[in-house]
Scaffold this active site. Structure first.
Site, short mmCIF file in Angstrom:
data_model
loop_
_atom_site.label_atom_id
_atom_site.label_comp_id
_atom_site.label_asym_id
_atom_site.label_seq_id
_atom_site.Cartn_x
_atom_site.Cartn_y
_atom_site.Cartn_z
NE ARG A 1 -4.51 -1.44 1.74
CZ ARG A 1 -5.43 -1.30 2.74
NH1 ARG A 1 -5.43 -0.83 3.85
NH2 ARG A 1 -6.62 -2.30 2.43
CE LYS B 1 -19.47 -14.71 8.57
NZ LYS B 1 -19.39 -13.44 9.73
N GLY C 1 -10.95 -9.49 0.05
CA GLY C 1 -10.88 -10.76 0.87
C GLY C 1 -9.72 -11.56 0.52
N GLY D 1 -12.92 -3.46 1.60
CA GLY D 1 -14.29 -2.92 1.63
C GLY D 1 -14.57 -1.98 0.58
#
Ligand code: 3PG
Ligand code: MG
Length: 394
Positions: free
Chosen positions: A35, A197, A350, A373
């Site tokens: 990053r 999920k 993810g 996100g």
């Protein structure tokens, strides 16, 4: 979208909001500096243009408290090493001391501010805090894609108080690649969706089902789809409260003619452990009590066939418990298929990127997002608050 290239920044105080929320080990060593590397282009550009470069970021979730372990001090050192020049480090992100440091800056200097989230005002998108930050600069550059989904002061409120607000190269690239994949894609467009999920990706499914030609499903979320069709999934993780949603999503896909592929075989284990006893079974034969840990070789082959004809691939989420070598085969096979494909390939969120770097295939993926996100919110078709704020300001 106006970028840093479209304006004159020479000699100006330029505040660049980045997301260098990087992982640290227990000795506060940075374990992955991607990053930081991702925003070097924007910082170097500003330096080449003789700006005074103020860099701001958050780290972790200190919730308005000063937590020394979440200081950006290690980032200052790494940034200095990567830029090959001195980086000053401010003890705070606002206040008289910081202001004095900024006032002393010369063209070509770099000053990294301390963790924005040491102030509650950051997360609360607080006007007074945003004004304080804004008062440090003449130009605001947002290059913090990974936090663009947060309504935080340094990415939203600040744009009301700096006269010139533009995007950095990373933010622009992230949005452009995503748009290339989903706005007007070369087809077939295939979405690979994995992870644990269904619930965390329902919004993404709802949006993507309007756009995508084929879905390939893996990870523990596949169990929920399988169980919704009455397959035995043994002791595997399942979201029992989402069986109806899973089933209706598949029905919707069938009605629209969208391919919806779920695993036809699996690697199962007798317990959740790297040393567990394992076997490969057709999905019809999952033994009671056993756990589905990865997609099996037949699923892998089936998915590879789907990917061969793809022109655009978007991938979020691993195919199994890839963190344990014994259950990483399905995910690493997918990495290879995606890397080998002739498609435009976009990967994000993810920990999918982790699998790709682990396999050493990052250079063969068109674009790997720095967002988690934020990437997911884009998949849901949402407008990112930080992007909306920039557009309003521009
Ligand atoms: C991230 O790592 O997801 C971003 O830096 C945003 O952080 P957050 O999820 O704590 O807002
Ligand atoms: Mg996050």
């Amino acid at each position: 979208m106006i970028t840093i290239k479209d304006i004159d920044i020479s000699g100006k105080k330029v505040l660049i909001r980045v997301d260098v929320n990087v992982p640290l080990d227990e000795n506060l060593n940075i374990t992955d500096d991607k990053r930081i590397r991702a925003v070097l282009a924007t910082i170097n550009y500003a330096l080449d243009e003789n700006a005074k470069v103020i860099v701001a970021s958050h780290m972790g979730r200190p919730d308005g408290k000063v937590i020394p372990e979440l200081s950006l001090a290690p980032v200052a050192k790494r940034l200095s090493r990567l830029l090959q020049k001195d980086v000053q480090f401010a003890p705070d992100c606002i206040g008289p001391e910081v202001k004095a440091m900024v006032d002393k800056m010369q063209q070509g200097d770099v000053l990294l501010l301390e963790n924005l989230r040491f102030h509650l005002g950051e997360q609360e998108n607080d006007t007074a805090f945003a004004k304080e930050l804004a008062s440090l600069c003449e130009v605001y550059v947002n290059d913090a894609f990974a936090v663009a989904h947060r309504e935080n002061a340094s990415v939203v409120a600040i744009t009301k108080f700096v006269p010139v607000c533009v995007a950095g190269f990373l933010l622009k690239n992230e949005l452009n690649y995503f748009a290339q994949a989903l706005d007007n894609p070369a087809r077939p467009l295939v979405a690979i969706i994995g992870g644990a999920k269904v619930s965390s990706k329902l919004g993404a499914f709802e949006n993507l089902i309007q756009l995508v030609d084929k879905f390939l499903i893996g990870g523990a979320m596949a169990n929920t789809f399988l169980k919704s069709m009455d397959y035995e999934v043994g002791g595997s993780f399942v979201e029992n409260d989402l069986l109806w949603e899973a089933r209706s999503l598949m029905k919707k896909a069938i009605q629209k003619g969208t391919g919806f592929y779920i695993p036809v075989d699996a690697l199962v284990a007798d317990r959740f452990d790297a040393d567990a006893e394992t076997k490969i079974i057709p999905i019809q034969e999952t033994p009671p009590e056993w756990l589905i840990m990865d997609i099996g070789p037949a699923t892998s082959l089936l998915y590879s066939e789907v990917l061969t004809s793809a022109k655009t691939i978007i991938w979020n989420g691993p195919m199994g418990v890839f963190e344990m070598d014994a259950f990483s085969r399905g995910t690493s096979a997918m990495v290879n298929y995606v890397a080998n494909s002739y498609a435009l390939t976009i990967v994000g969120g993810g920990s999918t990127d982790v699998a790709i770097y682990k396999a050493g295939e990052s250079h063969r993926i068109t674009y790997i997002s720095t967002g988690g996100g934020a990437f997911l919110d884009l998949m849901e078709g949402k407008t990112l608050p930080a992007v909306a704020a920039l557009e309003r300001a521009g």
